[in-house]
Design an enzyme around this catalytic site. Structure first.
Site: not given
Length: 435
Positions: A237, A253
């Site tokens: 990420e 997410k």
């Protein structure tokens, strides 16, 4: 001032292994590796900084101001990390949970030597005073063996199987308590984390990182060494990147497991893509990130470039969104980091309320975990990952730790959230336990 010298590489993979082995001679190291992932926003293959000429090590009180002053004073390359508990410098918050690692809240250094590899060229970017070392360093690197990717770097000195800070029953009850906050409307989402750890254990950090990276091969992998502190990251990420006048964040997410069976793997991927719960988690954080970026953005420039795009990594499928904004080219990079920290994907929404609730129910001080690791250039550009899927090691304390978490929303089921944590822990457990 710095001098630049480039070398053509005939064996980039071999050079990469040799270069990483070469870092063992330095006390300050940051290694950033894209593992060949294509980045439409402009990235490099891998980047290395070693050997501090100056450094900044502070805890949270006044930390961002100290970093801003340090940045203004050096006007040079800076590498390091911002720990999660720098949140306490931004809001009236505290952190009193167990801390076995003892990492400082914020560490940056100005390296004597930066080596940037793009395509088949290695660019050596050295401070002028050390420019005479470029050729000798290049030849020293080329003479090294570099080691093998698959070497396991952990050795047990005692009975040191991984322990969990939070028993399963405690995890369930605490998730249930967070759900009660959600049902009362105190928050919409909270990222709740738990720690795995080893005590009285020594590891070979470099070999452990190589093993972790081989298993995961993520786009924001990193190896950090600052004296006795090590951070071995397989992060998928990006937290925040600035390139010229473009500012962007790519929150993750939504997670699904993978299968070696092609049809089953495709089913897991499709189920994630259409999961109302997982998409809702992502969209809530996208809204939070849009709000964070708008604080410094040119009016009307914040946009969602990608929403809930599926990305597949060796361990998991993930939902990744991209949010961007336009900012002034000369915008203070520390201000941009401060306005968006900590990242929404590791906190929840609303952010301040989630931060307070997280602190109440987690059992471990996060420290460097779920902070951000990266660099700032002399042109005020920067790129920082999110410190997840990462092993942290304090060599002096002989303490090894990693944490994993999941987003708790109104639709969460404690047992399923617990299973997601175990899924995210799989690569680190494999490396440390040798399974």
């Amino acid at each position: 001032m710095r001098t630049h010298q480039s070398f053509q590489l005939t064996d980039k993979a071999g050079f990469k292994h040799r270069l990483l082995a070469w870092t063992s001679g330095y006390n300050e190291v940051v290694w950033l590796d894209s593992n060949g992932h294509q980045d439409p926003y402009g990235s490099l293959d891998f980047l290395l900084a070693v050997d501090a000429v100056t450094s900044l090590v502070v805890n949270h009180s006044g930390g961002f101001r100290a970093l801003e002053e340090y940045h203004q004073k050096t006007t040079d390359w800076l590498f390091g990390y911002i720990g999660y508990d720098m949140k306490n410098d931004l809001e009236p918050l505290t952190s009193h949970n167990t801390d076995g690692l003892g990492f400082p809240d914020l560490c940056f250094f100005q390296p004597k030597k930066v080596i940037r590899i793009t395509g088949n060229r290695a660019e050596f970017i050295y401070l002028i005073d050390f420019s005479s070392e470029i050729n000798s360093d290049f030849h020293s690197i080329m003479k090294l063996e570099g080691g093998k990717e698959g070497v396991l770097g952990h050795r047990r000195e005692q009975d040191s199987r991984l322990r969990m800070r939070m028993p399963r029953e405690a995890y369930h009850s605490r998730v249930q308590a967070i759900l009660e906050h959600i049902h009362r409307g105190n928050i919409y989402e909270a990222n709740f984390c738990q720690e795995f750890f080893l005590e009285n254990t020594r590891i070979d950090p470099l070999k452990t990182y190589k093993r972790l990276n081989t298993i995961s091969q993520t786009p924001f992998a990193a190896f950090l060494k600052l004296d006795q502190f090590y951070l071995l990251s397989a992060s998928p990420e990006r937290f925040l990147k600035k390139i010229g006048g473009l500012l962007l964040s790519q929150p993750i997410k939504g997670t699904a497991k993978r299968s070696q069976l092609k049809k089953a793997d495709a089913r897991y991927r499709l189920a994630l893509m259409h999961s109302p719960k997982e998409r809702a988690e992502n969209i809530m954080i996208v809204d939070l990130v849009r709000n964070d970026l708008s604080k410094s953005a040119v009016r009307g420039s914040v946009q969602v470039n990608d929403l809930c795009r599926i990305k597949t990594y060796k361990q998991v499928h993930q939902l990744v969104s991209t949010v961007s904004a336009r900012v002034a080219v000369d915008k203070n990079p520390i201000q941009l980091l401060r306005e968006t920290f900590p990242m929404g994907s590791m906190t929840g929404a609303p952010k301040f309320s989630a931060l307070k609730i997280i602190e109440e129910y987690e059992m471990t001080k996060r420290g460097a975990y779920s902070g951000a690791l990266g660099y700032i250039t002399p042109d005020n550009d920067f790129d920082f990952n999110v410190v997840i899927r990462s092993i942290l090691y304090n060599e002096a304390r002989r303490f090894v730790s990693f944490s994993v978490g999941s987003a708790i929303t109104a639709r969460s089921v404690p047992e399923m959230e617990y299973d997601e944590c175990l899924l995210k822990a799989r690569a680190m457990r494999e490396v440390l336990e040798g399974h």
